[in-house]
Design a protein around this motif. Structure first.
Motif, PDB file in Angstrom:
ATOM      1  N   ASN A 122      55.409  43.135 -11.148  1.00  0.00           N
ATOM      2  CA  ASN A 122      56.239  43.613 -12.028  1.00  0.00           C
ATOM      3  C   ASN A 122      55.603  43.793 -13.452  1.00  0.00           C
ATOM      4  O   ASN A 122      56.493  43.410 -14.358  1.00  0.00           O
ATOM      5  CB  ASN A 122      57.347  42.450 -11.965  1.00  0.00           C
ATOM      6  CG  ASN A 122      58.563  42.810 -12.559  1.00  0.00           C
ATOM      7  OD1 ASN A 122      59.074  44.016 -12.646  1.00  0.00           O
ATOM      8  ND2 ASN A 122      59.454  41.839 -13.011  1.00  0.00           N
ATOM      9  N   TYR A 140      54.608  47.506  -4.183  1.00  0.00           N
ATOM     10  CA  TYR A 140      56.141  47.641  -4.568  1.00  0.00           C
ATOM     11  C   TYR A 140      56.204  47.404  -6.068  1.00  0.00           C
ATOM     12  O   TYR A 140      55.485  46.288  -6.665  1.00  0.00           O
ATOM     13  CB  TYR A 140      56.676  46.426  -3.534  1.00  0.00           C
ATOM     14  CG  TYR A 140      56.744  46.542  -2.244  1.00  0.00           C
ATOM     15  CD1 TYR A 140      57.719  47.087  -1.630  1.00  0.00           C
ATOM     16  CD2 TYR A 140      55.881  46.180  -1.564  1.00  0.00           C
ATOM     17  CE1 TYR A 140      58.017  47.234  -0.056  1.00  0.00           C
ATOM     18  CE2 TYR A 140      55.748  46.235  -0.137  1.00  0.00           C
ATOM     19  CZ  TYR A 140      56.759  46.862   0.525  1.00  0.00           C
ATOM     20  OH  TYR A 140      56.824  46.890   1.860  1.00  0.00           O
ATOM     21  N   HIS A 141      56.846  48.372  -6.644  1.00  0.00           N
ATOM     22  CA  HIS A 141      57.012  48.296  -8.178  1.00  0.00           C
ATOM     23  C   HIS A 141      58.152  48.865  -8.448  1.00  0.00           C
ATOM     24  O   HIS A 141      58.940  49.896  -7.822  1.00  0.00           O
ATOM     25  CB  HIS A 141      55.824  49.024  -8.755  1.00  0.00           C
ATOM     26  CG  HIS A 141      55.827  48.796 -10.313  1.00  0.00           C
ATOM     27  ND1 HIS A 141      56.744  49.618 -11.105  1.00  0.00           N
ATOM     28  CD2 HIS A 141      55.179  47.930 -10.847  1.00  0.00           C
ATOM     29  CE1 HIS A 141      56.530  49.039 -12.365  1.00  0.00           C
ATOM     30  NE2 HIS A 141      55.573  48.119 -12.257  1.00  0.00           N
ATOM     31  N   ARG A 142      59.086  48.574  -9.532  1.00  0.00           N
ATOM     32  CA  ARG A 142      60.010  48.939  -9.736  1.00  0.00           C
ATOM     33  C   ARG A 142      60.534  50.515 -10.419  1.00  0.00           C
ATOM     34  O   ARG A 142      61.243  51.057 -10.076  1.00  0.00           O
ATOM     35  CB  ARG A 142      60.832  48.020 -11.307  1.00  0.00           C
ATOM     36  CG  ARG A 142      60.072  48.174 -12.249  1.00  0.00           C
ATOM     37  CD  ARG A 142      60.689  47.190 -13.272  1.00  0.00           C
ATOM     38  NE  ARG A 142      59.835  47.495 -14.776  1.00  0.00           N
ATOM     39  CZ  ARG A 142      58.592  46.869 -14.888  1.00  0.00           C
ATOM     40  NH1 ARG A 142      58.144  45.993 -13.955  1.00  0.00           N
ATOM     41  NH2 ARG A 142      58.004  47.074 -16.195  1.00  0.00           N
ATOM     42  N   SER A 145      57.953  52.467  -5.446  1.00  0.00           N
ATOM     43  CA  SER A 145      57.246  51.788  -4.336  1.00  0.00           C
ATOM     44  C   SER A 145      56.430  52.863  -3.314  1.00  0.00           C
ATOM     45  O   SER A 145      57.152  53.632  -2.844  1.00  0.00           O
ATOM     46  CB  SER A 145      57.957  50.604  -3.513  1.00  0.00           C
ATOM     47  OG  SER A 145      58.826  49.866  -4.314  1.00  0.00           O
ATOM     48  N   LEU A 159      61.431  48.606  -4.400  1.00  0.00           N
ATOM     49  CA  LEU A 159      61.757  47.385  -5.125  1.00  0.00           C
ATOM     50  C   LEU A 159      62.460  47.658  -6.242  1.00  0.00           C
ATOM     51  O   LEU A 159      62.055  48.348  -7.304  1.00  0.00           O
ATOM     52  CB  LEU A 159      60.186  46.653  -5.547  1.00  0.00           C
ATOM     53  CG  LEU A 159      60.281  45.424  -6.381  1.00  0.00           C
ATOM     54  CD1 LEU A 159      60.839  44.244  -5.339  1.00  0.00           C
ATOM     55  CD2 LEU A 159      58.718  44.991  -6.870  1.00  0.00           C
ATOM     56  N   THR A 160      63.746  47.251  -6.170  1.00  0.00           N
ATOM     57  CA  THR A 160      64.566  47.695  -7.307  1.00  0.00           C
ATOM     58  C   THR A 160      65.159  46.418  -8.205  1.00  0.00           C
ATOM     59  O   THR A 160      66.106  45.676  -7.688  1.00  0.00           O
ATOM     60  CB  THR A 160      65.934  48.418  -6.987  1.00  0.00           C
ATOM     61  OG1 THR A 160      66.614  47.386  -5.702  1.00  0.00           O
ATOM     62  CG2 THR A 160      65.657  49.586  -6.188  1.00  0.00           C
ATOM     63  N   ILE A 161      64.140  46.278  -8.963  1.00  0.00           N
ATOM     64  CA  ILE A 161      64.362  44.859 -10.028  1.00  0.00           C
ATOM     65  C   ILE A 161      63.958  45.273 -11.324  1.00  0.00           C
ATOM     66  O   ILE A 161      63.748  46.452 -11.703  1.00  0.00           O
ATOM     67  CB  ILE A 161      63.320  43.948  -9.613  1.00  0.00           C
ATOM     68  CG1 ILE A 161      61.878  44.166  -9.963  1.00  0.00           C
ATOM     69  CG2 ILE A 161      63.598  43.316  -8.213  1.00  0.00           C
ATOM     70  CD1 ILE A 161      60.838  43.243  -9.850  1.00  0.00           C
ATOM     71  N   GLY A 167      63.861  39.472 -12.880  1.00  0.00           N
ATOM     72  CA  GLY A 167      63.102  40.505 -11.860  1.00  0.00           C
ATOM     73  C   GLY A 167      62.060  39.766 -11.245  1.00  0.00           C
ATOM     74  O   GLY A 167      61.791  39.987  -9.950  1.00  0.00           O
ATOM     75  N   LEU A 171      61.318  39.385  -7.339  1.00  0.00           N
ATOM     76  CA  LEU A 171      60.233  39.851  -6.772  1.00  0.00           C
ATOM     77  C   LEU A 171      59.726  38.681  -6.001  1.00  0.00           C
ATOM     78  O   LEU A 171      59.225  38.945  -4.566  1.00  0.00           O
ATOM     79  CB  LEU A 171      59.066  40.285  -7.736  1.00  0.00           C
ATOM     80  CG  LEU A 171      57.774  40.687  -7.254  1.00  0.00           C
ATOM     81  CD1 LEU A 171      57.171  41.749  -8.300  1.00  0.00           C
ATOM     82  CD2 LEU A 171      56.870  39.487  -7.349  1.00  0.00           C
TER      83      LEU A 171
END
Length: 426
Positions: A122, A140-142, A145, A159-161, A167, A171
């Motif tokens: 994140n 996995y990244h906002r 991913s 990864l929807t943060i 966030g 995660l």
């Protein structure tokens, strides 16, 4: 029957050692009592996340993995130009212009055939993707991913943060479920954006900062508890909890570009003859080969500036782990005062280089990148096989030691890395 060994690495971006106290971070303080504590752990130079991420991923100094800063200069269309290593497109840009994102293999590459690596991240997308630039595992990244082959993961797999503390909490919840409780990769890595992001936006020691520390502590506690539960199920897990760098309080912002132009050492603010890449409390200064005759004068000028804490010349690059070549002429660690305190009594003050690209100046808030005592005081705790509970590693350790420590635990060769397995330092 005991399952195959695996490792879990949790990184709390920007956390400095002196903040791990029972009052501020009780879960981490308790974990410290039963883990190995590295009391002289250091970052790399520059002490910035994208560079440290690359050193964690490769076990090598920047001089060998090849990423010199969060912001660097590369030659494009025959001229030096600035590039932000945090942007999603940076991997492709660096591959296109230099031939490789990183010059050394990553943990994701080394472990691809023996359990693999799963990364939940994140911080900036560039920092996330540098852990696996060739797509051997899952990231996995906002911002996007990516699975093996850097194939996008969409829908529920993405990864929807947000990049805020909530966030980070989301995660951690996914990381605990998917990478510790259900999945079993050889290495599961979670890299949280806080307290770093908060520290950039508020004074160290302020109420918002303490709240970020409290929440980061809770996130760490959730991972520690999940690993403990997995061990009760018979798993043999090595747990590392750490950070990439600390923070100093910014007391002044120096416009290095303007000073060089005024001194007649750079033609104009946007000229490509001499290019300044600001890196928080550090800076990289590049010189176009056609203007090589400027280097001597630049060196004299920089050595005489009160805002320069340490001038690193090419003769010193190897000692500081700075990559040679690429027309990099000097690296600068901005002046720091390790004894003075900010308005909340937190020690460690530094000057910062004026950011590029219109990014805001951060007077009175946290920053990093240089060689100040507290920006060079990250955290590292190790718990599991090969480490004695409650012991202290008194000698200097570094970000480059994480990869060989993880590889040694997982039964892999560590020859050729700059770091050493910390199991050997007890």
């Amino acid at each position: 029957m005991t399952k195959q060994r695996r490792a879990v690495l949790l990184m709390l971006d920007g956390l400095r050692r002196d903040f791990v106290t029972p009052a501020l971070m009780p879960r981490l303080a308790a974990f410290r009592e039963r883990a190995n504590w590295c009391e002289q752990h250091r970052s790399v130079f520059p002490s910035v996340t994208r560079v440290v991420s690359s050193s964690v991923a490769t076990g090598c100094w920047p001089a060998r993995h090849g990423l010199a800063g969060n912001t660097i200069a590369m030659v494009e269309h025959g001229a030096l130009a600035l590039f932000d290593a945090g942007k999603p497109e940076f991997i492709a840009e660096k591959q296109r212009l230099t031939g490789a994102a990183l010059a050394m293999p990553t943990l994701a590459e080394r472990l691809a055939l023996t359990g693999g690596v799963v990364i939940y991240n994140n911080v900036s997308p560039g920092a996330a993707y540098l852990h696996d630039p060739l797509g051997h595992g899952h990231v996995y990244h906002r911002a996007g991913s990516l699975g093996p082959g850097r194939e996008p993961m969409t829908g529920e797999r993405a990864l929807t943060i947000a990049g805020d503390l909530d966030g980070d909490a989301a995660l951690v919840a996914r990381f605990v479920t998917e990478a510790i409780e259900v999945g079993a990769p050889a290495l599961a890595l979670a890299w949280l954006g806080h307290p770093d992001t908060t520290q950039h936006d508020c004074p160290l020691g302020s109420p918002p900062h303490h709240e970020a520390l409290r929440r980061a502590d809770a996130h760490a506690g959730a991972v520690i508890a999940a690993v403990a539960a997995a061990r009760l199920r018979g798993e043999e897990i090595l747990l590392l909890v750490g950070s990439d760098h600390g923070h100093q309080t910014v007391t002044g912002v120096v416009d290095i570009v303007a000073e060089l132009v005024t001194a007649g050492l750079k033609a104009a603010p946007d000229s490509a003859d001499v290019v300044v890449a600001p890196n928080g409390t550090a800076a990289l200064i590049y010189v176009d080969p056609e203007h090589h005759d400027r280097i001597e004068g630049l060196g004299r000028f920089l050595a005489d500036r009160p805002w320069v804490g340490r001038l690193i010349t090419p003769d010193d690059f190897e000692a500081f782990g700075v990559p040679a070549g690429g027309h990099l002429a000097f690296a600068v660690a901005m002046a720091a005062d390790d004894e003075a305190v900010n308005e909340y009594g937190v020690p460690g003050l530094s000057l910062a280089a004026k950011p590029a690209g219109g990014k805001p100046d951060r007077l009175g808030c946290g920053q990093h990148g240089g060689l100040g005592r507290y920006e060079q005081s990250p955290v590292l705790m190790l718990d599991g096989p090969g480490f004695e509970a409650g012991a202290v590693i008194a000698e200097t350790t570094s970000a480059i030691d994480l990869a060989p420590t993880l590889l040694a635990f997982l039964g892999h060769d560590t020859d050729g890395l700059d770091g050493r397995p910390l199991q050997t330092r007890l």
